[in-house]
Design an enzyme around this catalytic site. Structure first.
Site, PDB file in Angstrom:
ATOM      1  N   GLY A  14       2.969   2.601   5.041  1.00  0.00           N
ATOM      2  CA  GLY A  14       4.421   2.736   5.182  1.00  0.00           C
ATOM      3  C   GLY A  14       5.105   3.027   3.861  1.00  0.00           C
ATOM      4  N   SER A  40       1.521  -2.956   5.079  1.00  0.00           N
ATOM      5  CA  SER A  40       1.311  -4.313   4.592  1.00  0.00           C
ATOM      6  C   SER A  40       2.262  -4.603   3.437  1.00  0.00           C
ATOM      7  CB  SER A  40      -0.141  -4.454   4.130  1.00  0.00           C
ATOM      8  OG  SER A  40      -0.259  -5.555   3.278  1.00  0.00           O
ATOM      9  N   ILE A  43       0.462  -5.566   0.237  1.00  0.00           N
ATOM     10  CA  ILE A  43      -0.104  -4.509  -0.617  1.00  0.00           C
ATOM     11  C   ILE A  43       1.023  -3.723  -1.286  1.00  0.00           C
ATOM     12  CG2 ILE A  43      -1.435  -2.353  -0.600  1.00  0.00           C
ATOM     13  CD1 ILE A  43      -3.164  -3.566   1.593  1.00  0.00           C
ATOM     14  N   VAL A  46       3.318   2.528  -3.800  1.00  0.00           N
ATOM     15  CA  VAL A  46       3.128   2.915  -5.198  1.00  0.00           C
ATOM     16  C   VAL A  46       4.440   2.751  -5.989  1.00  0.00           C
ATOM     17  CG1 VAL A  46       3.573   5.396  -4.905  1.00  0.00           C
ATOM     18  CG2 VAL A  46       1.990   4.641  -6.667  1.00  0.00           C
ATOM     19  N   LYS A  79      19.868  16.995  -8.141  1.00  0.00           N
ATOM     20  CA  LYS A  79      18.955  17.548  -9.160  1.00  0.00           C
ATOM     21  C   LYS A  79      19.002  19.071  -9.090  1.00  0.00           C
ATOM     22  CE  LYS A  79      14.021  17.938 -10.218  1.00  0.00           C
ATOM     23  NZ  LYS A  79      12.651  17.609  -9.789  1.00  0.00           N
ATOM     24  N   ILE A 341       6.223  14.841  -2.852  1.00  0.00           N
ATOM     25  CA  ILE A 341       6.994  14.592  -1.619  1.00  0.00           C
ATOM     26  C   ILE A 341       7.102  15.903  -0.835  1.00  0.00           C
ATOM     27  CG2 ILE A 341       9.244  13.881  -0.692  1.00  0.00           C
ATOM     28  CD1 ILE A 341       9.418  11.880  -3.028  1.00  0.00           C
TER      29      ILE A 341
HETATM   30  C1  LIG Z   1       3.204   8.071 -11.755  1.00  0.00           C
HETATM   31  C2  LIG Z   1       3.627   8.800 -10.519  1.00  0.00           C
HETATM   32  C3  LIG Z   1       4.852   9.447 -10.493  1.00  0.00           C
HETATM   33  C4  LIG Z   1       5.231  10.163  -9.348  1.00  0.00           C
HETATM   34  N1  LIG Z   1       6.422  10.859  -9.346  1.00  0.00           N
HETATM   35  C5  LIG Z   1       6.715  11.645  -8.293  1.00  0.00           C
HETATM   36  C6  LIG Z   1       7.906  12.408  -8.266  1.00  0.00           C
HETATM   37  O1  LIG Z   1       8.725  12.354  -9.180  1.00  0.00           O
HETATM   38  N2  LIG Z   1       8.139  13.197  -7.196  1.00  0.00           N
HETATM   39  C7  LIG Z   1       7.270  13.270  -6.142  1.00  0.00           C
HETATM   40  O2  LIG Z   1       7.503  14.050  -5.213  1.00  0.00           O
HETATM   41  N3  LIG Z   1       6.175  12.499  -6.118  1.00  0.00           N
HETATM   42  C8  LIG Z   1       5.876  11.706  -7.157  1.00  0.00           C
HETATM   43  N4  LIG Z   1       4.760  10.933  -7.124  1.00  0.00           N
HETATM   44  C9  LIG Z   1       3.981  10.877  -5.892  1.00  0.00           C
HETATM   45  C10 LIG Z   1       4.698   9.926  -4.913  1.00  0.00           C
HETATM   46  O3  LIG Z   1       4.812   8.659  -5.512  1.00  0.00           O
HETATM   47  C11 LIG Z   1       3.937   9.835  -3.602  1.00  0.00           C
HETATM   48  O4  LIG Z   1       3.655  11.106  -3.105  1.00  0.00           O
HETATM   49  C12 LIG Z   1       4.765   9.126  -2.567  1.00  0.00           C
HETATM   50  O5  LIG Z   1       5.254   7.914  -3.052  1.00  0.00           O
HETATM   51  C13 LIG Z   1       3.948   8.870  -1.317  1.00  0.00           C
HETATM   52  O6  LIG Z   1       3.044   7.828  -1.507  1.00  0.00           O
HETATM   53  P1  LIG Z   1       2.189   7.379  -0.258  1.00  0.00           P
HETATM   54  O7  LIG Z   1       3.104   7.034   0.850  1.00  0.00           O
HETATM   55  O8  LIG Z   1       1.135   8.379  -0.006  1.00  0.00           O
HETATM   56  O9  LIG Z   1       1.436   6.064  -0.789  1.00  0.00           O
HETATM   57  P2  LIG Z   1       1.988   4.586  -1.113  1.00  0.00           P
HETATM   58  O10 LIG Z   1       3.401   4.577  -1.546  1.00  0.00           O
HETATM   59  O11 LIG Z   1       0.982   3.970  -2.015  1.00  0.00           O
HETATM   60  O12 LIG Z   1       1.921   3.842   0.292  1.00  0.00           O
HETATM   61  C14 LIG Z   1       0.721   3.369   0.824  1.00  0.00           C
HETATM   62  C15 LIG Z   1       1.017   2.516   2.034  1.00  0.00           C
HETATM   63  O13 LIG Z   1      -0.208   2.141   2.631  1.00  0.00           O
HETATM   64  C16 LIG Z   1      -0.197   0.758   2.899  1.00  0.00           C
HETATM   65  N5  LIG Z   1      -1.572   0.271   2.867  1.00  0.00           N
HETATM   66  C17 LIG Z   1      -2.542   0.538   1.975  1.00  0.00           C
HETATM   67  N6  LIG Z   1      -3.663  -0.123   2.282  1.00  0.00           N
HETATM   68  C18 LIG Z   1      -3.396  -0.819   3.415  1.00  0.00           C
HETATM   69  C19 LIG Z   1      -4.138  -1.738   4.218  1.00  0.00           C
HETATM   70  N7  LIG Z   1      -5.396  -2.074   3.925  1.00  0.00           N
HETATM   71  N8  LIG Z   1      -3.524  -2.295   5.280  1.00  0.00           N
HETATM   72  C20 LIG Z   1      -2.236  -1.973   5.600  1.00  0.00           C
HETATM   73  N9  LIG Z   1      -1.484  -1.120   4.865  1.00  0.00           N
HETATM   74  C21 LIG Z   1      -2.053  -0.575   3.792  1.00  0.00           C
HETATM   75  C22 LIG Z   1       0.663   0.176   1.786  1.00  0.00           C
HETATM   76  O14 LIG Z   1       1.157  -1.094   2.109  1.00  0.00           O
HETATM   77  C23 LIG Z   1       1.766   1.221   1.717  1.00  0.00           C
HETATM   78  O15 LIG Z   1       2.720   0.970   2.721  1.00  0.00           O
HETATM   79  C24 LIG Z   1       4.382  10.188  -8.226  1.00  0.00           C
HETATM   80  C25 LIG Z   1       3.177   9.485  -8.250  1.00  0.00           C
HETATM   81  C26 LIG Z   1       2.788   8.804  -9.392  1.00  0.00           C
HETATM   82  C27 LIG Z   1       1.482   8.075  -9.399  1.00  0.00           C
END
Ligand SMILES: Cc1cc2nc3c(=O)[nH]c(=O)nc-3n(C[C@H](O)[C@H](O)[C@H](O)COP(=O)(O)OP(=O)(O)OC[C@H]3O[C@@H](n4cnc5c(N)ncnc54)[C@H](O)[C@@H]3O)c2cc1C
Length: 509
Positions: A14, A40, A43, A46, A79, A341
């Site tokens: 999420g 969760s 957890i 990011v 932006k 994103i």
């Molecule tokens: C340093 C950095 C800077 C960034 N800056 C940018 C930016 O400026 N612009 C941009 O477009 N993108 C940026 N990004 C990328 C961006 O952060 C991600 O693309 C975006 O936040 C999506 O993350 P996600 O949802 O894939 O993962 P996450 O935000 O990590 O979410 C993972 C989810 O999975 C759940 N989860 C994991 N394991 C389990 C489990 N075992 N059981 C239940 N739930 C679980 C977690 O609770 C969480 O809800 C950046 C990334 C980094 C590392």
């Protein structure tokens, strides 16, 4: 081949990826699908990912999002582009603005005229011909003036997920809270059947979307799709992130300031500044990077900086069996051009276009995987370009970047521009010719020759045409309000309790 109809989608995770997928599927396909999202709180997400590119506006339109409401809810600002400092040479500044450069004609792009003018000793800066760059430089902004500005947002990542969650739950998406303890697969075909949470709840589905972030719980731990590492071209592998108090009105741009072993970002929100320092652990220790980072933050930090480790690269398959990776689980190109994103959004759009309602078939999977790969590789090349074109030799990190070999696809583009000022671009590519040109010229890649179209005009005609374009932009910018004034009028958010609300949770690779 699995011919079972897909009626229930389970989204694991999420963060931004999970809630965007839930929001789009529930809005567009909600009458055909049951959707459940598992996340969760223990957890967490990011907690970064706050700078976007203009494609977000059309995706929000698809979701039916009201812009001013969204901006208030996420403390968002506008932006118009990214300001790059110290990239080509120490002390340099250039802008990658979101708009068009000057005026193109059927024979070629505007920069060909500009290069000719420059060879004759006039024409000013390339950025003088981009409305967005000039508005950015003057910190001006409006959404309704003509000509319209191309823009994106800076947003609070935690609030964005919460905001999307509200939309999803109103449309019937079921949210299950809890850590996934086990993933059950079918013994015969290896397809995922259910997720078992720590509380014992079993979440069954027909199609699973892995949005578990860098963990890639389903795609890697269970389906073992493999990862293609791009570290040789994108050597940074970690980042410190912290929020700080705003030290002045919000700028309508992200800043990317090159440092000795990477770069740092500034992303202004209405209530605070997002700061980060991206660096390469082979060239700078965590302690050195932290000291450098903290010394340069403008406002007071709102909590202790957090270290995030990552690997640049892509999951070898974005769709395997009945599971699709979206977001960080599918791969990551570091955040220099704020593309992650967007890649989530384009992945969701593709999923909806290719949705396997009547069963998962290899041809759909292959198409999805091929497109995902092409897109990520193109974004990779554009980001690698910034590192490769440095002229800096003042640290081991920059020497490595300057002399590293790059993917053939990028080497060809660089050669094409160097030898002819031409930019090759496929129709479905994210970054337009003007984006490539701004970065290449911004980092001193001056072509040996250019298209002679500028010579078809007399010098006085060319002077007049360029002066006219500059004048139109100057006048348009003069009419715009200050960015902060526009925000205060259009979408001012309530003051935020930053430390309590936004402190990110842990994130692991
Ligand atoms: C340093 C950095 C800077 C960034 N800056 C940018 C930016 O400026 N612009 C941009 O477009 N993108 C940026 N990004 C990328 C961006 O952060 C991600 O693309 C975006 O936040 C999506 O993350 P996600 O949802 O894939 O993962 P996450 O935000 O990590 O979410 C993972 C989810 O999975 C759940 N989860 C994991 N394991 C389990 C489990 N075992 N059981 C239940 N739930 C679980 C977690 O609770 C969480 O809800 C950046 C990334 C980094 C590392």
């Amino acid at each position: 081949m699995n011919n079972n109809q897909v009626k229930k989608v389970v989204i694991a995770g999420g963060g931004t990826a999970g809630w965007l997928a839930a929001a789009a599927l529930s809005k567009q396909l909600g009458s055909l699908l049951e959707i459940e999202l598992v996340e969760s709180d223990a957890i967490g997400t990011v907690g970064v990912g706050e700078s976007t590119i203009p494609t977000i506006c059309s995706f929000h339109a698809l979701l039916g999002i009201d812009e001013a409401e969204f901006m208030r809810a996420t403390q968002a600002t506008f932006k118009l582009g990214i300001e790059f400092a110290n990239w080509g040479r120490d002390g340099d500044r250039y802008v990658h603005g979101f708009g068009h450069l000057g005026k193109a004609n059927w024979m070629g792009e505007f920069h060909q005229f500009w290069l000719h003018a420059r060879s004759l000793g006039f024409g000013g800066e390339l950025g003088d011909y981009c409305l967005e760059t000039q508005a950015l430089n003057s910190r001006k902004f409006a959404t309704s003036e003509k000509p319209m500005l191309n823009y994106a947002y800076h947003l609070d990542a935690t609030r964005y997920a919460q905001y999307l969650r509200g939309h999803c739950e109103a449309r019937g998406v079921v949210r299950s809270e809890g850590k996934i303890r086990e993933v059950r697969t079918n013994a015969a075909d290896g397809f995922i059947e259910s997720l078992v949470l720590e509380c014992g709840k079993q979440v069954r589905g027909d199609l699973f979307i892995d949005c578990t972030g860098f963990r890639a719980l389903l795609m890697e731990e269970i389906l073992q799709c493999g990862f293609e590492d791009w570290n040789q071209w994108l050597p940074t592998d970690r980042a410190y992130a912290v929020q700080s108090e705003l030290a002045g009105p919000a700028r309508p741009n992200t800043r990317a300031i090159a440092r000795s072993a990477g770069w740092r970002w500034q992303i202004p929100l209405q209530s605070r500044m997002g700061n980060g320092m991206v660096f390469c652990g082979d060239y700078q220790s965590d302690d050195e990077a932290l000291a450098q980072f903290l010394a340069e933050i403008d406002g007071e930090p709102l909590f202790d900086p957090r270290l995030i480790r990552y690997r640049a690269g892509r999951r070898k398959k974005a769709w395997e069996k009945n599971c699709i990776a979206l977001g960080l689980s599918s791969g990551f190109v570091e955040p220099l051009e704020s593309t992650s994103i967007h890649l989530i959004m384009i992945g969701i759009t593709r999923l909806m276009q290719l949705f396997p309602f009547d069963g998962i078939v290899p041809s759909l999977q292959q198409r999805f995987n091929q497109q995902s790969r092409d897109e990520l590789e193109k974004v990779r090349d554009f980001v690698v370009l910034h590192y490769k074109l440095t002229e800096r030799e003042d640290s081991e990190f920059w020497r490595y970047c300057k002399h590293m070999s790059v993917p053939d696809s990028l080497a060809e583009r660089i050669a094409l521009f160097r030898e002819s000022a031409q930019v090759h671009r496929n129709a479905d590519e994210l970054f337009r010719t003007d984006s490539w040109v701004q970065v290449m010229l911004g980092q001193h890649l001056y072509p040996q020759t250019y298209h002679p179209m500028g010579r078809l005009m007399s010098e006085p005609q060319l002077r007049q045409a360029l002066a006219g374009l500059q004048g139109n932009i100057r006048n348009a910018v003069a009419r715009l309000p200050e960015h902060q004034v526009f925000i205060d009028r259009y979408c001012k958010a309530a003051p935020a309790n930053n430390t309590a609300m936004n402190k990110p949770e842990t994130a692991a690779l």
